[in-house]
Structures are given as structure tokens and as C-alpha cells.
Enzyme design. Structure first.
Site, PDB file in Angstrom:
ATOM      1  N   ARG A 120       0.879  -1.163   0.000  1.00  0.00           N
ATOM      2  CA  ARG A 120       0.000   0.000   0.000  1.00  0.00           C
ATOM      3  C   ARG A 120       0.913   1.207   0.000  1.00  0.00           C
ATOM      4  NH1 ARG A 120      -2.682   4.559   3.189  1.00  0.00           N
ATOM      5  NH2 ARG A 120      -0.567   5.067   3.695  1.00  0.00           N
TER       6      ARG A 120
ATOM      7  N   THR B 194       1.944   5.200   0.188  1.00  0.00           N
ATOM      8  CA  THR B 194       1.532   6.349   0.998  1.00  0.00           C
ATOM      9  C   THR B 194       0.198   6.926   0.523  1.00  0.00           C
ATOM     10  OG1 THR B 194       3.865   6.857   1.246  1.00  0.00           O
ATOM     11  CG2 THR B 194       2.302   8.611   1.827  1.00  0.00           C
ATOM     12  N   GLU B 195      -0.776   6.992   1.446  1.00  0.00           N
ATOM     13  CA  GLU B 195      -2.098   7.560   1.165  1.00  0.00           C
ATOM     14  C   GLU B 195      -2.754   6.931  -0.067  1.00  0.00           C
ATOM     15  OE1 GLU B 195      -3.263   9.435   3.415  1.00  0.00           O
ATOM     16  OE2 GLU B 195      -1.476  10.100   4.491  1.00  0.00           O
ATOM     17  N   ALA B 196      -2.402   5.667  -0.321  1.00  0.00           N
ATOM     18  CA  ALA B 196      -2.959   4.904  -1.449  1.00  0.00           C
ATOM     19  C   ALA B 196      -2.677   5.563  -2.797  1.00  0.00           C
ATOM     20  CB  ALA B 196      -4.456   4.662  -1.263  1.00  0.00           C
TER      21      ALA B 196
ATOM     22  N   TRP C 228      -6.317   8.264  -1.853  1.00  0.00           N
ATOM     23  CA  TRP C 228      -7.582   8.152  -1.118  1.00  0.00           C
ATOM     24  C   TRP C 228      -7.959   9.470  -0.440  1.00  0.00           C
ATOM     25  CZ3 TRP C 228      -6.793   4.147   3.488  1.00  0.00           C
ATOM     26  CH2 TRP C 228      -5.980   4.701   4.470  1.00  0.00           C
TER      27      TRP C 228
END
Lengths: 391, 371
Positions: free
Chosen positions: A147, A149-151, A299
Site C-alpha cells: 500500500r 503512501t495515502e494509497a 484516497w
């Protein structure tokens, strides 16, 4: 229905006040740049309010439901360092959950960095490997799903993550990418042999953002109500992803969030739902289609792009300045300065400089140590200038 | 609705926010259909006349009276002038008015008398208090008493900021329920071209304004950055400020302009890179909004009304000259910061129009008339 819960566990190293008059002073940079006292205070508060009670609750749920209870975590390198320093018990709880087979671990950049947005991905690879090593050291486990960072996700990042040996990657189930398609399936990345897990943002945000919103039609959200919503979903797998701090920090205990969490697995299982880890999702399901993401998504905020970190000139200036130091700082070979440079890459530093309007701005303000993004810029930029002089 | 407004300073004879406020407020009120009789002290020179419908300007007093300019008692003591003007207003103002609207201590006594004599409601706008003007050093007890009396007698008080509102509640013991906050506004100036690095202070040179801190901070800035400082305006502190710049060794980089014409004011706003409002206590601070509309980013004192309405600015404690210097340097050095603040602040300032101020003022009028 199958459900996958994943929680992001992260704390940044927040900065000290650093004036233009501090630039070039003979000071020890690590202690001058980072506000250890503030960081410790914030971390210890989060330990009390969220990390300890939530991991303990998860251990209880593990006792109650055995291996039917499954969650996944992405724990950043900086978070693990905080645990080592101030709350070893939190890390022990994560280890215990992992050992009992209730938890899966997810790979990411060690410093929760934005280096996936550098043109040259060398630094990204190095940080992902650092994180894998940290998980190997502490958990003896090599993560299978990644995943960012921050998607943050695009075709290029997916390709790189595949090359690093991951089988799956997580991102936002946004219409920008899916259009008419459902997030409740597994997709394949364009031009890369890697499976993509799409966050179901509506159901995730029902918990993360709307849980205590009295003007929301779903209020009050109870565990059986949420379980029924999940059961009613179309598709193969519902991905509920959010920040771990949702429990106790963003949603205070008074909102009933812990009672909700305590009862949710039972309610889900009662309705014949199945809880899966991210690795199990990747093993069990085959892609139903391909996603093509030429421009980075994330995201964050309503835009679901990288404008949260690179949305204004101040953010872009700091990002470019920091990025521009890579070659020189790596040639210099000073491990301390390299580590500082990496700590400064943590996405939170740029997040604080966002000037987005009120709708999103409100959320930003909640987590911001600066009174305005302008103050944040001056501070961060002064520090970058000082670091620049040192190399 | 027909109102009698008792003014004091007014263009072209104005020295501060009160004059600007009265000028634009009365025009906007008149445009919104309120009949305004604006009473002003008669000045030497040609009389001032209204050029718009619904607004009448009535000059009171002979021989000519002089406005509030403490640095040069233009042919007389300011207190005497104020006293005479208030007496004349109390005696002469008459007519079928719905209310009296007065401003600060300068017109307070006339406001109180007329309320009693005509039996109509009194509105008092507070643009500054004696605590502001004295920078909290030895406030004049006679003025404090007059201010308090006017605040108590007024049916509604309009404060130009929450900063001022809180001062009225805390320092004067006024019931917050009768205070309404109506922020000032700005008439946009328009951008110009900036060629060199200029850091500007513009305003009265009075202790309240904290210009001394501006100069001390200039000294620190000049250690790191080459630029020019401009102190624009006049006031009783001019000699001591010049002396301070000499003793700080920065007199070659600091320019004192003396009083400026309206066109010169616009010009200096336009060519400056940074505007600083370092006030010790500033009820509002219209100059900050003016600078913004001229495309100049601002640093404002935390002790100011404008700081509470403006998000796109930098704020400082007036006494923290190191931090003031840090922020001045940051604005001079970092283009991204300057441009981002400038663009966002310009958008933000558009919200503060005099029509908005007038509409909010009318809401206050309606409260007392419809009772």
C-alpha cells in the site's frame, strides 16, 4: 460476502519551529529540526486513546473468534520507531495478533514518503526495501501486498511494486478509475502482473468520517446495521480501509466507536460474512478486469488525486527542493543527513501546507500543528534550506 | 428610514479608519435607500457637499474646527474642538430622525444628549477605545469614563471586530448582548508593478501602532536580506522613530515619507512587496485589506481585528521582532509563499465590501427601530 479490513498505522516526525535565523547555525540538525517533545506528547496521547485500547480489543476479539477474526495492518517505519522509544507494548500487541494468525502485514515506504512521485524511483525502491527489512526484523515476515503512501497509485508505481515482488497493491476505489465498475472485485494493473484491491470508500468512510455525524441519514451506525450493509453488497470482496486512529482519536470513545468495533466481527459472522486478510484476498480472487491509471490517484480529499500534497506552489516548491537534494545527499554518504532527508519526505509535512477550501480544509485543520499553511511552509522551507547548506 | 449620523474626520481631512468608514458607509447606506444626514465639523476651505441621492452633508460650527491630529494642534487643543463640536451638535441637530448614529468618544457626548432630547435610539460605533490608543499605557480616565457612559447609554453598540467587542465586555463591563460586530471593508486599490524589495508600514505614527517594533525587526531583516523599508504617514512619533532608525544604524535603508496624498498611498501599496501592521492594539486595521487589494501580502499583529477575519495572511505578536523578521524574510525570499498568499488574499478580500458593512449596519438599525 467477504470483507477485508485494513488499517493504516502511522505517526510522522513533526518539525520544530525553525526560523530563518536558525539557518546555518552550528546545531545538531536532528534535534534542531524535529520537535521530539511534541512528537512524544502526541504519540503517547494516541497510544492511550487509540493504539493500546484498540490492539487490546483486537486481542480480545481474537480470543472470541479465533481465526475467523482477520485484519491487516500497514505499520510505517516511523511508527515502529515511536513504539521502540515510547510504547513497546503496542508493538508487542501487533506481534501477538500476527502470531495468533489474526493479522496480516502490508508493505509501504518506510517513511510514509511521497518518493513514489519522484521521476527516478531509486529512492522509492530503497525505502520499500527498508520497510520490508523492518518487518522481517520485527515480525519475521515478508509482506505480499503493498500500500503506497495515502494509497497513491498509478501504472508506473504498480509496475515498480510488482518488480519488488509484491502480489497485490491497494488503492482507492474511485469512479475516476472504475467508472461504472464495482470496487468489490479484484482488478489487474495495466501492464503489470499484480492484483489491485480497491477500497470501498463509501462503506469505509461511513465508519471513518460519518460514524458520529448526527446529520447523516445512517446515524447512529450500529454493528448489526453495518453488517447488513456489507451482506447486501454485490461483488466478491468489500475492502474497508482506514486510518487506525479512527478508533479513539478521530472518533472519540464517547461516540461509541469501540462498542461498534467490539460487536462488528460477531455481527458480520452471524450473517455468514467472511473476514479475510489482504494476502488471502490476493490468493483467492482473480481479476475481473484491468485498471488503467496514467495519472496518480489517492484516497485523500474529494479530488482523490495528489493535490492534497502537491496542490499549490508552496507544496510543489518544497517537494522539488527536497527531491533535488537526492543526488548530493547520497553522494555525501552521511547516514544521519540521509535519514533526516528521508524523515522530511513524510507526506504529512506537505499535507500541512495544503490551502484547499473549507469543505476539505476542515479535515486538514484537525491534524495540523500549524495555524496556517503559510506558517507551515516557512518552517519547512527554512529547514530544507538549512539541510541544503549542510550538503 | 432616516438617520442622523454624527461624524468627525472625513475625506479629504482624514487620518484613520473612522474617516474611511464614515465616507464609504454613508454612501452605501444611501445607495441602499437609507436617508442619511451626515453632520461634520466645518473645516477651513471649501465646504463638503454630497454628490449622491439620500445623503446630505451638513457642516456644523463656526469658526472652523479642527480634526483629531494630536501631533499638531491645528490652531487649538483637540479636546476643546471636540467639546465645542459636540455642544453645537447637541443644540442644533433636530428633525424627524429614526435614530442617531455616533462614532467613538469624539461624537459620543452629542449622541447621548440627542438621544435624550429627541427621544430616539442611539447607535454607537466603536472604532477604537482609549485602551487601544494609549497602547495600554496610562489611558486617560476622563476618556474612559466618557466611552463607558456612551456605551451604556447606547441602545446598540457596533464593534468593528470581535477583538473590540471582547474589550468592551472585559474592560468596560458592557453586556455583550447589545454589541453587534460589523467588520470594516475595503475599496479595492488595484495592482501595480513591483520592481524592488520594499517592506511597508503605512498609518499614523502613534504608540498604538507599534512602528518601533517594525523598525527593530527591520534591523534584523537587513542582517540577512537587502531591501528597503518605508514608513509612510505622519504622527507624533515621527521624530523619535527617525532617531531610532539612526541609532539602529539602518537609516540608509529606511525611508520616512511624511503625510501622503490618496494617490501616493495607492502607489506605495502597489510597489511594496510586504505590508506590515505591527499594532500593539488594533480594533480593525483597514490598511491591511487595502494592501491586499493592491497585490501586497500582509503580516498583521495578532492584536488586531483584521487578523480574526483574514486567513490568507501571516500573523505575529507585535513584540516578537525576531518572528516578524523571520516572516518578512520568508515573504521576500520565497516566491511561492508570496504568490500563494497574494492570490488567495485577493480573493478573500473581495468578500469585505462596504455594501456588506452597510447591510449589516442596517440590520442593527432595524433592531432598535422595530422594538
Amino acid at each position: 460476502m467477504n470483507v477485508c479490513f485494513y488499517f493504516e498505522v502511522h505517526q510522522p516526525f513533526r518539525l520544530n519551529r525553525f526560523s530563518v535565523f536558525n539557518i546555518g547555525e552550528e546545531i545538531e540538525p536532528f534535534n534542531a529540526y524535529f520537535n521530539h517533545e511534541l512528537n512524544r506528547t502526541i504519540f503517547e496521547r494516541a497510544v492511550r486513546k487509540c493504539y493500546l485500547p484498540t490492539t487490546e480489543l483486537f486481542l480480545e476479539l481474537s480470543d472470541d473468534f479465533g481465526k475467523d477474526f482477520k485484519v491487516s495492518f500497514s505499520i510505517t517505519g516511523t511508527f515502529m520507531e515511536y513504539c521502540d522509544l515510547f510504547a513497546p507494548q503496542v508493538l508487542e500487541n501487533f506481534k501477538e495478533l500476527f502470531r495468533k494468525g489474526n493479522a496480516d502485514l502490508i508493505g509501504e515506504t518506510y517513511f510514509h514518503s511521497l518518493c513514489s512521485l519522484f521521476e527516478d524511483l531509486t529512492e522509492f525502491r530503497e525505502q520499500v526495501r527498508m520497510h520490508i527489512n523492518a518487518l522481517m526484523d520485527r515480525f519475521g515476515y515478508r509482506p505480499k501486498v503493498f500500500r503506497n503512501t495515502e494509497a497513491i497509485y498509478d501504472n508506473r508505481i504498480a509496475k515498480e511494486v510488482e518488480k519488488l515482488g509484491f502480489k497485490g497493491i491497494i488503492t482507492e476505489g474511485t469512479e475516476k478509475v472504475l467508472a461504472w465498475r464495482s470496487p468489490n472485485y479484484i482488478y489487474k494493473a495495466k501492464d503489470a502482473d499484480i492484483k489491485v484491491l480497491m477500497r470501498n470508500y463509501r462503506l469505509s468512510d461511513d465508519i471513518a468520517f460519518r460514524f458520529s455525524a448526527r446529520d447523516w441519514v445512517g446515524f447512529p451506525l450500529t454493528a448489526d446495521k453495518f453488517a447488513r450493509w456489507i451482506s447486501g453488497c454485490e461483488g466478491e470482496i468489500v475492502n474497508i480501509f482506514m486510518d487506525f486512529e479512527t478508533f479513539g482519536e478521530h472518533q472519540w470513545p464517547e461516540t461509541g466507536i469501540f462498542d461498534f468495533l467490539r460487536h462488528l466481527p460477531g455481527e458480520l459472522l452471524n450473517l455468514d460474512n467472511k473476514l479475510l486478510t489482504v494476502s488471502e484476498v490476493v490468493e483467492r480472487f482473480e481479476p475481473v478486469g484491468e485498471i488503467d491509471v496514467p495519472f496518480a490517484i489517492s484516497w485523500a480529499d474529494s479530488e482523490r488525486d495528489v493535490s492534497t500534497w502537491l496542490g499549490n506552489d508552496m507544496q510543489i516548491t518544497c517537494f522539488n527542493e527536497l527531491k533535488g537534494l537526492e543526488k548530493r545527499i547520497k553522494e555525501k554518504g552521511d547516514e544521519k543527513l540521509l535519514r533526516i532527508w528521508r524523515l522530511l519526505q513524510t507526506s504529512d509535512h506537505l499535507y500541512y501546507l495544503s490551502t484547499k477550501g473549507f469543505a476539505d480544509g476542515d479535515v486538514h485543520k484537525y491534524f495540523n500543528p500549524y495555524s496556517t499553511p503559510y506558517e507551515g511552509f516557512i518552517n519547512y522551507m527554512n529547514i530544507i534550506q538549512d539541510l541544503k547548506q549542510r550538503i | 428610514m432616516r438617520i442622523a449620523m454624527i461624524g468627525w474626520e472625513y475625506p479629504p481631512f482624514k487620518v484613520g479608519g473612522l474617516g474611511t468608514h464614515c465616507y464609504y458607509l454613508t454612501r452605501s447606506l444611501a445607495n441602499l435607500g437609507i436617508e442619511v444626514d451626515l453632520y461634520l465639523p466645518r473645516m477651513s476651505g471649501e465646504g463638503r457637499r454630497s454628490d449622491i441621492k439620500n445623503l446630505r452633508i451638513i457642516e456644523i460650527g463656526e469658526p472652523p474646527l479642527f480634526p483629531y491630529e494630536t501631533e499638531k494642534p491645528l490652531g487649538g487643543d483637540v479636546f476643546e474642538s471636540v467639546d465645542r463640536y459636540n455642544t453645537l451638535c447637541s443644540e442644533r441637530i433636530d428633525g424627524d430622525y429614526d435614530l442617531i448614529h455616533c462614532h467613538d468618544w469624539l461624537t459620543a457626548r452629542a449622541g447621548i444628549r440627542l438621544k435624550e432630547r429627541l427621544g430616539i435610539p442611539l447607535i454607537l460605533t466603536v472604532h477604537s477605545t482609549e485602551y487601544d490608543r494609549s497602547a495600554n499605557l496610562c489611558p486617560n480616565p476622563w476618556l474612559l469614563h466618557l466611552e463607558k457612559e456612551a456605551m451604556e447609554k447606547a441602545d446598540r453598540i457596533i464593534a468593528v471586530s470581535y477583538y473590540t467587542r471582547n474589550m468592551l465586555v472585559e474592560r468596560y463591563g458592557i453586556d455583550g448582548k447589545k454589541i453587534r460586530v460589523v467588520h470594516n471593508a475595503v475599496n479595492p486599490i488595484g495592482e501595480g508593478r513591483k520592481k524592488e524589495k520594499i517592506v511597508l508600514y503605512l498609518g499614523r505614527l502613534a504608540i498604538q501602532k507599534g512602528v518601533e517594533f517594525f523598525l527593530r525587526s527591520a534591523k534584523k531583516v537587513l542582517e540577512k536580506e537587502d531591501c528597503r523599508f518605508v514608513v509612510a504617514g505622519s504622527g507624533e512619533m515621527l521624530p523619535s522613530l527617525i532617531h531610532l532608525s539612526i541609532s539602529l544604524g539602518i537609516s540608509d535603508k529606511v525611508m520616512f515619507t511624511g503625510p501622503l496624498t490618496e494617490e501616493e498611498v495607492k502607489h506605495i501599496y502597489r510597489i511594496s512587496s510586504v505590508y506590515v501592521l505591527p499594532s500593539v492594539s488594533e480594533p480593525f486595521g483597514i490598511t491591511a485589506l487595502e494592501a491586499i487589494t493592491a497585490g501586497t501580502p500582509v503580516i498583521v499583529s495578532k492584536n488586531s481585528g483584521v487578523a480574526e477575519i483574514l486567513r490568507n495572511c501571516l500573523t505575529v505578536d507585535f513584540w516578537d521582532v525576531d518572528e516578524m523578521a523571520n516572516k518578512i524574510i520568508a515573504l521576500l525570499r520565497y516566491d511561492a509563499l508570496r504568490n500563494t498568499i497574494k492570490e488567495n488574499a485577493k480573493k478573500e478580500a473581495r468578500f469585505f465590501t462596504w455594501d456588506r458593512t452597510a447591510r449589516k449596519t442596517i440590520e442593527v438599525y432595524r433592531e432598535v427601530i422595530e422594538r
